[in-house]
Scaffold this active site. Structure first.
Site, PDB file in Angstrom:
ATOM      1  N   ARG A 126       0.621  -1.595  -0.062  1.00 31.08           N
ATOM      2  CA  ARG A 126      -0.113   0.090  -0.017  1.00 31.08           C
ATOM      3  C   ARG A 126       1.080   1.081  -0.068  1.00 31.08           C
ATOM      4  O   ARG A 126       0.212   2.414   0.453  1.00 31.08           O
ATOM      5  CB  ARG A 126      -0.852  -0.203   1.100  1.00 31.08           C
ATOM      6  CG  ARG A 126      -1.657  -1.273   1.184  1.00 31.08           C
ATOM      7  CD  ARG A 126      -3.299  -0.215   1.900  1.00 31.08           C
ATOM      8  NE  ARG A 126      -4.241  -1.616   1.731  1.00 31.08           N
ATOM      9  CZ  ARG A 126      -4.177  -2.908   2.768  1.00 31.08           C
ATOM     10  NH1 ARG A 126      -3.726  -3.039   3.842  1.00 31.08           N
ATOM     11  NH2 ARG A 126      -4.627  -3.533   2.512  1.00 31.08           N
ATOM     12  N   LYS A 148       2.793  11.055 -11.268  1.00 32.25           N
ATOM     13  CA  LYS A 148       1.269  10.698 -12.173  1.00 32.25           C
ATOM     14  C   LYS A 148       2.717   8.929 -12.747  1.00 32.25           C
ATOM     15  O   LYS A 148       3.661   9.372 -12.716  1.00 32.25           O
ATOM     16  CB  LYS A 148       1.692  10.995 -13.526  1.00 32.25           C
ATOM     17  CG  LYS A 148       0.498  12.591 -13.434  1.00 32.25           C
ATOM     18  CD  LYS A 148      -0.175  12.642 -14.634  1.00 32.25           C
ATOM     19  CE  LYS A 148      -1.401  13.738 -14.322  1.00 32.25           C
ATOM     20  NZ  LYS A 148      -1.476  14.380 -15.990  1.00 32.25           N
ATOM     21  N   GLU A 190       8.600  18.378 -25.170  1.00 32.98           N
ATOM     22  CA  GLU A 190       7.733  18.436 -23.782  1.00 32.98           C
ATOM     23  C   GLU A 190       8.436  19.625 -23.033  1.00 32.98           C
ATOM     24  O   GLU A 190       7.989  19.990 -22.303  1.00 32.98           O
ATOM     25  CB  GLU A 190       8.212  16.806 -22.417  1.00 32.98           C
ATOM     26  CG  GLU A 190       7.225  15.479 -23.617  1.00 32.98           C
ATOM     27  CD  GLU A 190       5.873  16.308 -22.744  1.00 32.98           C
ATOM     28  OE1 GLU A 190       4.855  16.814 -22.523  1.00 32.98           O
ATOM     29  OE2 GLU A 190       4.953  14.949 -23.321  1.00 32.98           O
ATOM     30  N   LYS A 231       6.300  22.860 -13.828  1.00 32.33           N
ATOM     31  CA  LYS A 231       5.611  21.709 -14.035  1.00 32.33           C
ATOM     32  C   LYS A 231       5.824  21.709 -12.240  1.00 32.33           C
ATOM     33  O   LYS A 231       4.835  21.526 -11.936  1.00 32.33           O
ATOM     34  CB  LYS A 231       6.697  20.400 -14.341  1.00 32.33           C
ATOM     35  CG  LYS A 231       6.047  19.538 -13.406  1.00 32.33           C
ATOM     36  CD  LYS A 231       5.846  18.330 -14.867  1.00 32.33           C
ATOM     37  CE  LYS A 231       4.938  17.270 -14.183  1.00 32.33           C
ATOM     38  NZ  LYS A 231       4.832  15.989 -15.365  1.00 32.33           N
ATOM     39  N   GLU A 241      -4.226  17.406 -10.853  1.00 35.94           N
ATOM     40  CA  GLU A 241      -5.293  17.489 -12.509  1.00 35.94           C
ATOM     41  C   GLU A 241      -7.212  17.675 -11.632  1.00 35.94           C
ATOM     42  O   GLU A 241      -7.654  17.677 -12.996  1.00 35.94           O
ATOM     43  CB  GLU A 241      -4.973  16.763 -13.276  1.00 35.94           C
ATOM     44  CG  GLU A 241      -5.364  17.352 -14.343  1.00 35.94           C
ATOM     45  CD  GLU A 241      -4.906  16.334 -15.311  1.00 35.94           C
ATOM     46  OE1 GLU A 241      -3.440  16.384 -15.590  1.00 35.94           O
ATOM     47  OE2 GLU A 241      -5.105  15.831 -16.291  1.00 35.94           O
ATOM     48  N   ARG A 245      -3.560  21.846 -13.785  1.00 35.62           N
ATOM     49  CA  ARG A 245      -2.455  20.759 -13.927  1.00 35.62           C
ATOM     50  C   ARG A 245      -2.628  20.551 -15.897  1.00 35.62           C
ATOM     51  O   ARG A 245      -1.886  20.334 -16.195  1.00 35.62           O
ATOM     52  CB  ARG A 245      -2.750  19.664 -12.911  1.00 35.62           C
ATOM     53  CG  ARG A 245      -1.074  18.565 -13.207  1.00 35.62           C
ATOM     54  CD  ARG A 245      -1.018  17.946 -12.561  1.00 35.62           C
ATOM     55  NE  ARG A 245       0.145  16.789 -12.998  1.00 35.62           N
ATOM     56  CZ  ARG A 245       1.053  15.722 -12.104  1.00 35.62           C
ATOM     57  NH1 ARG A 245       0.060  16.017 -11.301  1.00 35.62           N
ATOM     58  NH2 ARG A 245       1.200  15.040 -12.978  1.00 35.62           N
ATOM     59  N   ASN A 249      -1.050  18.953 -20.701  1.00 33.79           N
ATOM     60  CA  ASN A 249      -1.507  17.916 -21.480  1.00 33.79           C
ATOM     61  C   ASN A 249      -1.831  19.168 -22.569  1.00 33.79           C
ATOM     62  O   ASN A 249      -2.306  18.325 -23.906  1.00 33.79           O
ATOM     63  CB  ASN A 249      -3.188  17.432 -21.472  1.00 33.79           C
ATOM     64  CG  ASN A 249      -3.372  16.920 -20.258  1.00 33.79           C
ATOM     65  OD1 ASN A 249      -2.525  15.659 -19.637  1.00 33.79           O
ATOM     66  ND2 ASN A 249      -4.111  17.039 -19.530  1.00 33.79           N
ATOM     67  N   HIS A 252      -1.894  16.721 -26.083  1.00 32.48           N
ATOM     68  CA  HIS A 252      -1.844  15.177 -25.639  1.00 32.48           C
ATOM     69  C   HIS A 252      -2.961  14.602 -26.500  1.00 32.48           C
ATOM     70  O   HIS A 252      -3.456  13.747 -25.892  1.00 32.48           O
ATOM     71  CB  HIS A 252      -1.468  15.367 -23.598  1.00 32.48           C
ATOM     72  CG  HIS A 252      -0.031  15.335 -23.436  1.00 32.48           C
ATOM     73  ND1 HIS A 252       1.014  16.558 -23.824  1.00 32.48           N
ATOM     74  CD2 HIS A 252       0.703  14.417 -22.946  1.00 32.48           C
ATOM     75  CE1 HIS A 252       1.875  15.901 -23.524  1.00 32.48           C
ATOM     76  NE2 HIS A 252       2.080  14.636 -23.067  1.00 32.48           N
ATOM     77  N   HIS A 256      -2.220  11.597 -27.600  1.00 38.69           N
ATOM     78  CA  HIS A 256      -2.783   9.678 -26.605  1.00 38.69           C
ATOM     79  C   HIS A 256      -3.056   9.015 -27.939  1.00 38.69           C
ATOM     80  O   HIS A 256      -2.948   7.870 -28.028  1.00 38.69           O
ATOM     81  CB  HIS A 256      -3.559  10.614 -25.970  1.00 38.69           C
ATOM     82  CG  HIS A 256      -1.654  10.257 -24.911  1.00 38.69           C
ATOM     83  ND1 HIS A 256      -2.689  10.704 -23.495  1.00 38.69           N
ATOM     84  CD2 HIS A 256      -0.514  10.238 -24.029  1.00 38.69           C
ATOM     85  CE1 HIS A 256      -1.969  10.731 -22.325  1.00 38.69           C
ATOM     86  NE2 HIS A 256      -0.779  10.817 -23.202  1.00 38.69           N
ATOM     87  N   HIS A 271       6.684   8.899 -28.162  1.00 36.57           N
ATOM     88  CA  HIS A 271       5.187   9.815 -27.228  1.00 36.57           C
ATOM     89  C   HIS A 271       5.488  11.011 -27.663  1.00 36.57           C
ATOM     90  O   HIS A 271       4.790  12.141 -27.984  1.00 36.57           O
ATOM     91  CB  HIS A 271       5.605   9.778 -26.024  1.00 36.57           C
ATOM     92  CG  HIS A 271       4.756  10.718 -24.879  1.00 36.57           C
ATOM     93  ND1 HIS A 271       3.276  10.685 -25.246  1.00 36.57           N
ATOM     94  CD2 HIS A 271       4.889  11.533 -23.892  1.00 36.57           C
ATOM     95  CE1 HIS A 271       3.054  11.168 -24.647  1.00 36.57           C
ATOM     96  NE2 HIS A 271       3.264  11.607 -23.413  1.00 36.57           N
TER      97      HIS A 271
HETATM   98  N1  GLY Z   1       2.482  14.548 -17.968  1.00 36.41           N
HETATM   99  C1  GLY Z   1       1.486  15.839 -17.526  1.00 36.41           C
HETATM  100  C2  GLY Z   1       1.418  15.990 -16.174  1.00 36.41           C
HETATM  101  O1  GLY Z   1       1.961  15.233 -15.692  1.00 36.41           O
HETATM  102  O2  GLY Z   1       0.234  16.145 -15.370  1.00 36.41           O
END
Ligand code: GLY
Length: 374
Positions: A126, A148, A190, A231, A241, A245, A249, A252, A256, A271
């Site tokens: 956990r 993430k 990025e 960031k 998010e 946040r 994206n 993206h 994606h 990517h």
């Molecule tokens: N790569 C996008 C984020 O970390 O929110």
């Protein structure tokens, strides 16, 4: 005493879960002192076979010198390792190595390893503490920061995962010297993204300095540090998010979907390349909607092309499977609410915003026009 060889430190201000991102050439040699200072007695390094062959010995030796018992877990390189099967194997290996909650999982690799190892750390017992040692530009400027973690599902990318913050990120920019040029370019997408989101001066800096960054000059550390600062600021104000946040994206939703329609085949698209096409499309779509001056969309495309990144659907080897396939792929993204799409659009370079409820019909018409033009 922790060595301070020209390192820049960016703090991610998340209260009791705050952590440092340490950036600089050669800092992997001080990893033992820095990870040792976290007070664990053992570390499991999770890496992939390619990165492990290059850097694992050096990292493991440093950790061992700091008194940590070190275990190594290696997975095959590539997006295919972000799977349930590999996750299960990594989790079982962590348990077999008797890594306890107070110990550390160290992710040594690019985005795939960071996301996979981070997710394993989030769920084994956990929650085990973890440290990121990103070895690609993409991971140093983006995926290693912000917590993430996750794996892919047959339904799409990153659809199974958790937020689990690292306790330290060590971004050794010298490790990028061994990266293939294609990977550096992909990471650049990025990097320049931070300029496009809200920092036009950084976009101008990127346009003037990208060659020096690629060649490994001091500009590389600057680019990574600026990206991490941007960031870190966004993550600190919106860790999960629910708001801002989502700006990260940019490119993206298109990107994606493109990765999905090419079956995550790295021979066709990786990517960062998908994000480059996605960012160019986000700016062109914004321009066709009258939101963004056409010259800003052109400036974005010109920069990405100069770097050697793709910006058009026609540049995808083997094609993209048609507009319907692309729109279907977007409908499975996490950014879909009640059938309408959320996109990051732009009023100009450095003026991106979250656009909720973009009608699917508008996107379809735009993509049809793009595919006819290309
Ligand atoms: N790569 C996008 C984020 O970390 O929110």
């Amino acid at each position: 005493m922790i060595s301070t060889i020209d390192a820049q430190v960016v703090n991610v201000a998340l209260g009791e879960r705050a952590y440092d991102i340490v950036i600089g050439r050669g800092i992997i040699d001080g990893a033992g002192e820095r990870v040792g200072a976290l007070g664990a007695s053992a570390a499991a390094i999770v890496t992939d076979d390619a990165v492990g062959a290059l850097h694992c010995e050096r990292l493991a030796a440093g950790l061992a010198r700091a008194g940590l018992r070190v275990e190594r877990i290696s997975v095959p390189p590539g997006e295919g390792s972000k799977s349930y099967a590999t996750l299960a194997r990594v989790c079982d290996s962590i348990l077999a190595a008797r890594i306890e909650r107070g110990d550390i999982v160290v992710a040594l690799g690019g985005g795939v390893v960071g996301d996979l190892a981070g997710f394993a750390a989030a769920i084994v017992r956990r929650g085990i503490r973890f440290v990121q040692v990103p070895t690609t530009l993409l991971a140093q400027v983006d995926s290693s920061v912000g917590g993430k973690t996750g794996v892919n599902s047959v339904h799409g990318k990153n659809l199974v995962g958790a937020f689990h913050q690292p306790e330290l990120v060590l971004a050794d920019t010298a490790l990028l010297d061994t990266l293939p040029a294609r990977e550096i370019r992909a990471g650049w997408a990025e990097t320049v993204k931070y300029g496009l989101i809200d920092d036009p001066a950084f976009f101008a800096w990127c346009d003037a300095n990208w060659r020096a960054v690629f060649e490994g000059g001091p500009e590389r550390d600057h680019a990574v540090a600026v990206s991490c600062r941007s960031k870190a600021a966004i993550v600190a104000r919106d860790e999960r998010e629910t708001g801002d946040r989502a700006l990260l994206n940019l490119g993206h939703t298109f990107g994606h979907a493109l990765e999905r329609v090419v079956g995550y085949d790295p021979a066709r698209l990786i990517h960062g390349e998908a994000v480059a096409i996605g960012m160019a499309q986000a700016f062109r779509f914004s321009s066709t909607q009258g939101l963004c001056p056409p010259q800003d969309a052109e400036a974005v495309e010109t920069h990405l092309r100069a770097v050697g990144l793709p910006t058009r659907l026609s540049e995808i080897p083997g094609g993209f499977g048609g507009v319907d396939a692309l729109v279907d792929a977007m409908a499975q993204d996490k950014k879909v609410v009640a059938g309408a799409l959320t996109f990051i659009l732009a009023r100009g370079v450095g003026a991106s915003f979250i656009a909720r409820g973009v009608p699917v019909g508008d996107i379809r018409a735009f993509l049809l026009a793009e595919s006819a033009k290309d």
